[in-house]
Structure formats: structure tokens, C-alpha cells
Design an enzyme around this catalytic site. Structure first.
Site, mmCIF file in Angstrom:
data_model
loop_
_atom_site.group_PDB
_atom_site.id
_atom_site.type_symbol
_atom_site.label_atom_id
_atom_site.label_comp_id
_atom_site.label_asym_id
_atom_site.label_seq_id
_atom_site.Cartn_x
_atom_site.Cartn_y
_atom_site.Cartn_z
ATOM 1 N N TYR A 1 3.705 0.558 -0.971
ATOM 2 C CA TYR A 1 2.272 0.798 -0.781
ATOM 3 C C TYR A 1 1.548 -0.434 -0.232
ATOM 4 O O TYR A 1 0.446 -0.319 0.312
ATOM 5 C CB TYR A 1 1.620 1.227 -2.106
ATOM 6 C CG TYR A 1 1.401 0.082 -3.057
ATOM 7 C CD1 TYR A 1 0.143 -0.498 -3.208
ATOM 8 C CD2 TYR A 1 2.461 -0.450 -3.787
ATOM 9 C CE1 TYR A 1 -0.054 -1.561 -4.066
ATOM 10 C CE2 TYR A 1 2.270 -1.510 -4.639
ATOM 11 C CZ TYR A 1 1.019 -2.063 -4.771
ATOM 12 O OH TYR A 1 0.835 -3.136 -5.610
ATOM 13 N N PHE B 1 0.381 -6.447 2.235
ATOM 14 C CA PHE B 1 -0.699 -7.016 1.429
ATOM 15 C C PHE B 1 -0.329 -6.916 -0.052
ATOM 16 O O PHE B 1 -0.888 -6.121 -0.802
ATOM 17 C CB PHE B 1 -1.986 -6.227 1.742
ATOM 18 C CG PHE B 1 -3.226 -6.775 1.128
ATOM 19 C CD1 PHE B 1 -3.730 -8.008 1.503
ATOM 20 C CD2 PHE B 1 -3.928 -6.032 0.187
ATOM 21 C CE1 PHE B 1 -4.897 -8.491 0.942
ATOM 22 C CE2 PHE B 1 -5.102 -6.510 -0.381
ATOM 23 C CZ PHE B 1 -5.583 -7.747 0.006
ATOM 24 N N PRO B 2 0.663 -7.717 -0.496
ATOM 25 C CA PRO B 2 1.075 -7.635 -1.900
ATOM 26 C C PRO B 2 -0.004 -8.141 -2.856
ATOM 27 O O PRO B 2 -0.701 -9.112 -2.572
ATOM 28 C CB PRO B 2 2.324 -8.511 -1.973
ATOM 29 C CG PRO B 2 2.426 -9.224 -0.687
ATOM 30 C CD PRO B 2 1.456 -8.647 0.274
ATOM 31 N N HIS B 3 -0.095 -7.468 -3.996
ATOM 32 C CA HIS B 3 -1.052 -7.831 -5.042
ATOM 33 C C HIS B 3 -0.616 -7.144 -6.329
ATOM 34 O O HIS B 3 0.269 -6.300 -6.322
ATOM 35 C CB HIS B 3 -2.466 -7.409 -4.651
ATOM 36 C CG HIS B 3 -2.575 -5.955 -4.335
ATOM 37 N ND1 HIS B 3 -2.186 -5.437 -3.112
ATOM 38 C CD2 HIS B 3 -2.989 -4.906 -5.072
ATOM 39 C CE1 HIS B 3 -2.371 -4.131 -3.126
ATOM 40 N NE2 HIS B 3 -2.853 -3.778 -4.305
ATOM 41 N N ALA B 4 -1.251 -7.547 -7.416
ATOM 42 C CA ALA B 4 -1.001 -6.928 -8.723
ATOM 43 C C ALA B 4 -2.341 -6.875 -9.467
ATOM 44 O O ALA B 4 -3.393 -7.161 -8.888
ATOM 45 C CB ALA B 4 0.058 -7.711 -9.501
#
Length: 148
Positions: A55, A64-67
Site C-alpha cells: 500500500y 511512501f513507507p510509514h507507520a
């Protein structure tokens, strides 16, 4: 503002990464070095992709990696890396990925201006191409300033 979050110290160019996981880790390490996240945030970004799928791949060649904020965010931050060799995240439409902008935020609203500017930046295909091909960090900053 986007240009306040992505600075020369949060940019690395022509990074070597064997796979998407190592690429996400390297982007996360820049966030950690800047004091924006705890180390566990890096694992959380990787685990999100493992759990939910690719995703984070948001356009051709870009992820666009994030957590979540509770996964170790200390302050809002972004990092930008370009990869020497593109990696696959498992997204049939937009793989392979060569540009990774890692992101962290302490809440769900304080970063909206920066994200709005990021969307404007991502719409500029020429700017993205120029960032991917940039030879120095100051060139990336200059490209971004023109767009946002």
C-alpha cells in the site's frame, strides 16, 4: 512545510538495497538519525507492508513507507532516498521502485500541509524524474523548492 522536513541531512542518493525491506530500513534509519523516531518505528514500517501489502507504493517508481504514531514517533519527519537499483514491492502497476520517501508524524493532522505539498510534488513527473537522477543532495532540495 515539506521543505522543512526534507533537508540535506534526511536525504541519501544512489543507496544500495537488496530488496524493498532493506530500502525501507535505510529510509527509516535516516528518520532515526534525525531524532524523529525510535528504532522500533523502522520495524513497524516494514511490518505494515508485510501485513497489508504494498500500500505504500503510491505512484510509478515511488513508495511512501510509514507507520502509526504510537510505533515510536518522537516528532514529524521525512526522509528521501533514491536507490542505485530499483526494487520490487509487489505492486504490479507501479513497481519497480527507485524513490522512497519515509514519513512519520506524531498525530493525524499536524502534517497535513506537508502532505499536501508532497502531493503537488508527486504530480510533477519531471521533478520526480529529476530527483531520481539527482547527483547531489542540494540538487534535490533545489528541485523540490521549485515545485512546492
Amino acid at each position: 512545510m515539506l521543505i522543512d522536513l526534507i533537508t540535506e541531512s534526511s536525504i541519501e542518493l544512489a543507496v544500495n538495497a537488496e530488496d524493498w525491506e532493506e530500502a525501507v530500513r535505510k529510509g527509516g534509519e535516516l528518520l532515526e538519525r534525525s531524532g524523529a523516531v525510535e528504532n522500533r518505528y523502522i520495524d513497524a514500517m516494514i511490518n505494515m507492508v508485510k501485513e497489508i501489502g504494498p500500500y505504500v507504493v503510491i505512484s510509478k517508481g515511488m513508495a511512501f513507507p510509514h507507520a502509526r504514531p504510537e510505533d515510536g514517533v518522537l516528532r514529524t519527519g521525512m526522509s528521501l532516498i533514491t536507490l542505485k537499483e530499483a526494487v520490487k514491492f509487489g505492486d504490479e502497476e507501479y513497481d519497480p521502485i527507485k524513490l522512497i520517501i519515509s514519513f512519520c508524524s506524531t498525530d493525524s493532522e499536524g502534517h497535513l500541509n506537508a502532505l499536501s505539498e508532497l502531493v503537488d510534488f508527486l504530480r510533477d513527473e519531471e521533478a520526480i524524474k529529476n530527483v531520481i537522477n539527482a547527483k547531489c543532495k542540494s540538487e534535490v532540495i533545489k528541485i523540490m523548492k521549485k515545485v512546492v
